[in-house]
Design an enzyme around this catalytic site. Structure first.
Site, PDB file in Angstrom:
ATOM      1  N   ALA A  40      64.946  -9.142 -29.202  1.00 43.84           N
ATOM      2  CA  ALA A  40      64.121  -8.531 -28.158  1.00 43.84           C
ATOM      3  C   ALA A  40      62.705  -9.089 -28.116  1.00 43.84           C
ATOM      4  O   ALA A  40      62.006  -8.919 -27.122  1.00 43.84           O
ATOM      5  CB  ALA A  40      64.065  -7.014 -28.357  1.00 43.84           C
ATOM      6  N   LYS A  41      62.278  -9.708 -29.219  1.00 42.87           N
ATOM      7  CA  LYS A  41      60.944 -10.320 -29.298  1.00 42.87           C
ATOM      8  C   LYS A  41      59.854  -9.329 -28.898  1.00 42.87           C
ATOM      9  O   LYS A  41      58.929  -9.649 -28.162  1.00 42.87           O
ATOM     10  CB  LYS A  41      60.879 -11.591 -28.447  1.00 42.87           C
ATOM     11  CG  LYS A  41      61.925 -12.633 -28.844  1.00 42.87           C
ATOM     12  CD  LYS A  41      61.925 -13.834 -27.925  1.00 42.87           C
ATOM     13  CE  LYS A  41      62.962 -14.865 -28.351  1.00 42.87           C
ATOM     14  NZ  LYS A  41      64.357 -14.401 -28.142  1.00 42.87           N
TER      15      LYS A  41
END
Length: 267
Positions: free
Chosen positions: A92-93
Protein backbone atom coordinates in the site's frame (compact mmCIF):
# COMPACT_ATOMS: atom_id res chain seq x y z
CA UNK A 1 4.75 -14.61 17.40
CA UNK A 2 6.33 -11.65 15.63
CA UNK A 3 5.78 -11.18 11.91
CA UNK A 4 9.41 -12.00 11.11
CA UNK A 5 9.13 -15.20 13.14
CA UNK A 6 5.87 -16.06 11.38
CA UNK A 7 7.44 -15.38 8.00
CA UNK A 8 10.48 -17.48 8.87
CA UNK A 9 8.23 -20.37 9.84
CA UNK A 10 6.30 -20.08 6.59
CA UNK A 11 9.52 -19.94 4.53
CA UNK A 12 10.70 -23.13 6.22
CA UNK A 13 7.36 -24.91 5.83
CA UNK A 14 6.97 -24.03 2.15
CA UNK A 15 10.71 -24.20 1.39
CA UNK A 16 10.13 -20.96 -0.46
CA UNK A 17 10.94 -17.25 -0.40
CA UNK A 18 8.47 -16.50 -3.20
CA UNK A 19 6.07 -13.61 -2.76
CA UNK A 20 3.17 -13.93 -5.19
CA UNK A 21 1.71 -10.54 -6.07
CA UNK A 22 -2.07 -10.43 -6.38
CA UNK A 23 -2.77 -7.52 -8.72
CA UNK A 24 -5.99 -8.49 -10.52
CA UNK A 25 -5.97 -5.99 -13.38
CA UNK A 26 -9.58 -5.93 -14.57
CA UNK A 27 -8.45 -5.46 -18.18
CA UNK A 28 -6.47 -8.70 -18.09
CA UNK A 29 -8.77 -11.05 -16.18
CA UNK A 30 -9.71 -14.28 -17.96
CA UNK A 31 -13.16 -14.47 -19.51
CA UNK A 32 -14.29 -17.26 -17.20
CA UNK A 33 -14.15 -14.97 -14.13
CA UNK A 34 -15.38 -11.74 -15.67
CA UNK A 35 -19.05 -12.55 -15.05
CA UNK A 36 -18.55 -13.46 -11.39
CA UNK A 37 -20.12 -11.24 -8.72
CA UNK A 38 -16.60 -10.25 -7.65
CA UNK A 39 -14.30 -10.96 -10.60
CA UNK A 40 -11.12 -10.01 -8.75
CA UNK A 41 -11.95 -12.34 -5.91
CA UNK A 42 -12.84 -15.15 -8.32
CA UNK A 43 -9.49 -14.67 -10.04
CA UNK A 44 -7.51 -14.46 -6.80
CA UNK A 45 -9.12 -17.58 -5.41
CA UNK A 46 -8.03 -19.62 -8.42
CA UNK A 47 -4.54 -18.12 -8.24
CA UNK A 48 -4.25 -18.88 -4.52
CA UNK A 49 -5.43 -22.45 -5.06
CA UNK A 50 -2.79 -22.92 -7.75
CA UNK A 51 0.15 -21.21 -6.05
CA UNK A 52 -0.19 -21.42 -2.26
CA UNK A 53 2.05 -24.46 -1.92
CA UNK A 54 4.88 -22.47 -3.48
CA UNK A 55 4.27 -19.11 -1.77
CA UNK A 56 5.89 -17.72 1.35
CA UNK A 57 3.51 -14.78 1.23
CA UNK A 58 0.77 -13.27 -0.91
CA UNK A 59 1.17 -9.59 -1.74
CA UNK A 60 -1.97 -7.80 -2.96
CA UNK A 61 -1.40 -4.25 -4.18
CA UNK A 62 -4.04 -1.93 -2.70
CA UNK A 63 -4.33 0.08 -5.92
CA UNK A 64 -6.14 -2.82 -7.60
CA UNK A 65 -8.88 -2.90 -4.94
CA UNK A 66 -9.77 0.74 -4.30
CA UNK A 67 -13.49 0.68 -5.01
CA UNK A 68 -16.42 -0.89 -3.15
CA UNK A 69 -16.28 -4.26 -4.89
CA UNK A 70 -12.52 -4.20 -4.73
CA UNK A 71 -12.41 -3.91 -0.95
CA UNK A 72 -14.87 -6.80 -0.70
CA UNK A 73 -12.64 -8.82 -3.00
CA UNK A 74 -9.60 -7.95 -0.90
CA UNK A 75 -11.29 -9.04 2.33
CA UNK A 76 -12.21 -12.38 0.78
CA UNK A 77 -8.71 -12.75 -0.63
CA UNK A 78 -7.00 -12.10 2.70
CA UNK A 79 -9.26 -14.52 4.56
CA UNK A 80 -8.76 -17.22 1.93
CA UNK A 81 -4.98 -16.84 1.93
CA UNK A 82 -4.95 -17.09 5.72
CA UNK A 83 -7.08 -20.21 5.45
CA UNK A 84 -4.29 -21.73 3.36
CA UNK A 85 -1.76 -20.80 6.04
CA UNK A 86 -0.07 -18.08 3.98
CA UNK A 87 0.65 -14.60 5.42
CA UNK A 88 -0.56 -11.52 3.54
CA UNK A 89 1.60 -8.45 2.92
CA UNK A 90 -0.44 -5.49 1.69
CA UNK A 91 1.51 -3.40 -0.79
CA UNK A 92 0.00 0.00 0.00
CA UNK A 93 3.03 2.29 0.42
CA UNK A 94 1.19 4.20 3.14
CA UNK A 95 2.32 7.08 5.34
CA UNK A 96 0.68 10.29 6.46
CA UNK A 97 0.46 12.56 9.47
CA UNK A 98 -1.64 12.33 12.63
CA UNK A 99 -5.10 10.83 12.44
CA UNK A 100 -4.71 9.85 8.79
CA UNK A 101 -1.74 7.59 9.50
CA UNK A 102 -3.60 6.00 12.40
CA UNK A 103 -6.53 5.24 10.13
CA UNK A 104 -4.26 3.75 7.48
CA UNK A 105 -2.63 1.54 10.11
CA UNK A 106 -5.99 0.02 11.08
CA UNK A 107 -5.63 -2.33 8.10
CA UNK A 108 -2.95 -4.19 10.06
CA UNK A 109 -5.74 -5.74 12.11
CA UNK A 110 -6.52 -7.79 9.00
CA UNK A 111 -3.23 -8.28 7.13
CA UNK A 112 0.13 -9.40 8.45
CA UNK A 113 2.41 -6.73 7.00
CA UNK A 114 2.36 -3.57 4.91
CA UNK A 115 4.67 -1.45 2.78
CA UNK A 116 5.19 2.17 3.83
CA UNK A 117 6.78 5.31 2.40
CA UNK A 118 9.44 6.92 4.64
CA UNK A 119 9.34 10.37 3.01
CA UNK A 120 7.21 11.91 5.79
CA UNK A 121 9.51 10.67 8.55
CA UNK A 122 9.22 8.53 11.66
CA UNK A 123 6.16 10.18 13.20
CA UNK A 124 4.14 9.31 10.08
CA UNK A 125 5.23 5.68 10.40
CA UNK A 126 4.76 5.23 14.15
CA UNK A 127 1.13 4.03 13.89
CA UNK A 128 2.41 1.18 11.72
CA UNK A 129 5.61 0.51 13.64
CA UNK A 130 3.80 0.24 16.97
CA UNK A 131 1.30 -2.38 15.80
CA UNK A 132 2.03 -5.62 17.63
CA UNK A 133 3.17 -8.57 15.51
CA UNK A 134 2.80 -6.65 12.23
CA UNK A 135 5.52 -6.34 9.61
CA UNK A 136 6.46 -2.97 8.11
CA UNK A 137 8.48 -2.89 4.88
CA UNK A 138 9.97 0.54 4.19
CA UNK A 139 10.54 1.68 0.61
CA UNK A 140 14.29 2.03 0.14
CA UNK A 141 15.64 1.45 -3.39
CA UNK A 142 12.70 0.75 -5.65
CA UNK A 143 12.71 -1.24 -8.89
CA UNK A 144 11.42 1.51 -11.21
CA UNK A 145 13.78 3.64 -13.31
CA UNK A 146 12.46 6.88 -11.80
CA UNK A 147 13.65 5.78 -8.37
CA UNK A 148 17.00 7.29 -9.32
CA UNK A 149 15.44 10.77 -9.31
CA UNK A 150 15.54 11.03 -5.52
CA UNK A 151 16.87 7.81 -4.01
CA UNK A 152 20.39 8.34 -5.38
CA UNK A 153 20.76 11.90 -4.11
CA UNK A 154 23.88 12.44 -2.01
CA UNK A 155 23.23 13.68 1.53
CA UNK A 156 26.22 15.86 2.33
CA UNK A 157 25.44 15.96 6.04
CA UNK A 158 25.55 12.17 6.28
CA UNK A 159 28.04 11.29 3.50
CA UNK A 160 25.66 8.75 2.00
CA UNK A 161 22.90 8.47 -0.56
CA UNK A 162 19.28 8.91 0.40
CA UNK A 163 18.43 5.22 0.00
CA UNK A 164 21.37 4.32 2.25
CA UNK A 165 20.12 6.74 4.88
CA UNK A 166 16.65 5.18 4.69
CA UNK A 167 18.21 1.77 5.27
CA UNK A 168 20.09 3.02 8.33
CA UNK A 169 16.97 4.61 9.80
CA UNK A 170 14.96 1.46 9.15
CA UNK A 171 17.56 -0.52 11.09
CA UNK A 172 17.14 1.90 13.99
CA UNK A 173 13.35 1.51 13.85
CA UNK A 174 13.74 -2.25 13.78
CA UNK A 175 15.91 -2.13 16.89
CA UNK A 176 13.27 -0.02 18.65
CA UNK A 177 10.02 -1.55 17.38
CA UNK A 178 10.91 -4.83 15.68
CA UNK A 179 9.46 -6.41 12.51
CA UNK A 180 10.86 -3.79 10.12
CA UNK A 181 12.12 -4.68 6.64
CA UNK A 182 13.04 -2.91 3.43
CA UNK A 183 11.78 -2.86 -0.14
CA UNK A 184 14.80 -3.11 -2.45
CA UNK A 185 14.42 -3.87 -6.14
CA UNK A 186 16.16 -6.72 -7.95
CA UNK A 187 16.70 -4.39 -10.91
CA UNK A 188 19.48 -2.63 -8.95
CA UNK A 189 21.73 -5.52 -7.82
CA UNK A 190 24.72 -3.34 -6.89
CA UNK A 191 22.59 -1.21 -4.60
CA UNK A 192 20.92 -4.34 -3.25
CA UNK A 193 24.33 -5.68 -2.21
CA UNK A 194 25.40 -2.35 -0.72
CA UNK A 195 22.23 -2.07 1.36
CA UNK A 196 22.56 -5.64 2.61
CA UNK A 197 26.09 -4.89 3.80
CA UNK A 198 24.74 -1.93 5.81
CA UNK A 199 21.81 -3.77 7.39
CA UNK A 200 22.51 -7.52 7.57
CA UNK A 201 19.68 -8.14 10.01
CA UNK A 202 16.72 -6.74 8.05
CA UNK A 203 14.51 -8.88 5.81
CA UNK A 204 14.03 -7.46 2.33
CA UNK A 205 11.06 -7.58 0.00
CA UNK A 206 12.69 -7.74 -3.42
CA UNK A 207 10.39 -6.94 -6.35
CA UNK A 208 11.31 -6.88 -10.01
CA UNK A 209 12.35 -10.49 -10.64
CA UNK A 210 9.45 -11.41 -12.94
CA UNK A 211 8.22 -9.16 -15.73
CA UNK A 212 10.76 -6.45 -14.81
CA UNK A 213 13.68 -8.79 -15.48
CA UNK A 214 15.60 -8.32 -12.23
CA UNK A 215 18.56 -10.40 -11.06
CA UNK A 216 17.19 -13.52 -9.33
CA UNK A 217 20.56 -14.68 -8.02
CA UNK A 218 21.29 -11.30 -6.43
CA UNK A 219 17.75 -11.16 -5.07
CA UNK A 220 18.36 -14.34 -3.09
CA UNK A 221 21.98 -13.70 -2.16
CA UNK A 222 21.31 -10.23 -0.78
CA UNK A 223 17.57 -10.24 -0.15
CA UNK A 224 17.65 -12.67 2.77
CA UNK A 225 18.87 -11.66 6.20
CA UNK A 226 21.27 -13.56 8.45
CA UNK A 227 18.47 -15.98 9.36
CA UNK A 228 17.47 -16.63 5.76
CA UNK A 229 14.31 -14.53 6.02
CA UNK A 230 13.30 -12.38 3.07
CA UNK A 231 10.98 -12.34 0.08
CA UNK A 232 11.41 -12.23 -3.68
CA UNK A 233 8.28 -11.06 -5.45
CA UNK A 234 6.83 -11.82 -8.85
CA UNK A 235 3.39 -10.62 -9.85
CA UNK A 236 2.66 -10.52 -13.58
CA UNK A 237 5.20 -13.25 -14.26
CA UNK A 238 3.10 -15.60 -12.13
CA UNK A 239 -0.53 -14.57 -12.19
CA UNK A 240 -0.61 -13.80 -15.92
CA UNK A 241 1.74 -16.60 -17.00
CA UNK A 242 -1.17 -18.29 -18.81
CA UNK A 243 -3.00 -15.13 -19.77
CA UNK A 244 -3.80 -16.27 -23.30
CA UNK A 245 -4.85 -19.83 -22.50
CA UNK A 246 -7.76 -21.59 -20.82
CA UNK A 247 -5.52 -23.28 -18.23
CA UNK A 248 -4.40 -19.95 -16.80
CA UNK A 249 -4.54 -21.00 -13.15
CA UNK A 250 -2.42 -24.09 -13.77
CA UNK A 251 0.06 -21.92 -15.67
CA UNK A 252 0.29 -19.61 -12.65
CA UNK A 253 0.96 -22.59 -10.42
CA UNK A 254 3.70 -23.81 -12.75
CA UNK A 255 5.26 -20.33 -12.84
CA UNK A 256 5.28 -20.08 -9.04
CA UNK A 257 6.81 -23.54 -8.69
CA UNK A 258 9.46 -22.76 -11.31
CA UNK A 259 10.34 -19.50 -9.56
CA UNK A 260 10.61 -21.26 -6.21
CA UNK A 261 12.96 -23.85 -7.69
CA UNK A 262 15.00 -21.16 -9.44
CA UNK A 263 15.40 -19.13 -6.26
CA UNK A 264 16.13 -22.17 -4.10
CA UNK A 265 19.14 -23.00 -6.25
CA UNK A 266 20.75 -19.83 -4.89
CA UNK A 267 19.66 -20.11 -1.23
Amino acid sequence: MSFVEELGARIEAADSVVSVGLDPDMERLPEDVQDAELPRWAFNRRIIDATHEHAAVFKPNAAFYEDSDGWRALRETVAYAHGKGVPVLLDAKRADIGNTARQYAEILAHVDAITVNPYLGEDALQPFLTQDEAGVFVLCRTSNEGGMDFQHLELAAYDRRLYEHVAERAAEWNAQYGDVGLVVGATAPDELQAIRERVPELPFLVPGVGAQGGDAEAAVEYGLNDDGVGLVNSTRGVIFAGEHGSAWAAAAGDAARTLRERLNRHR
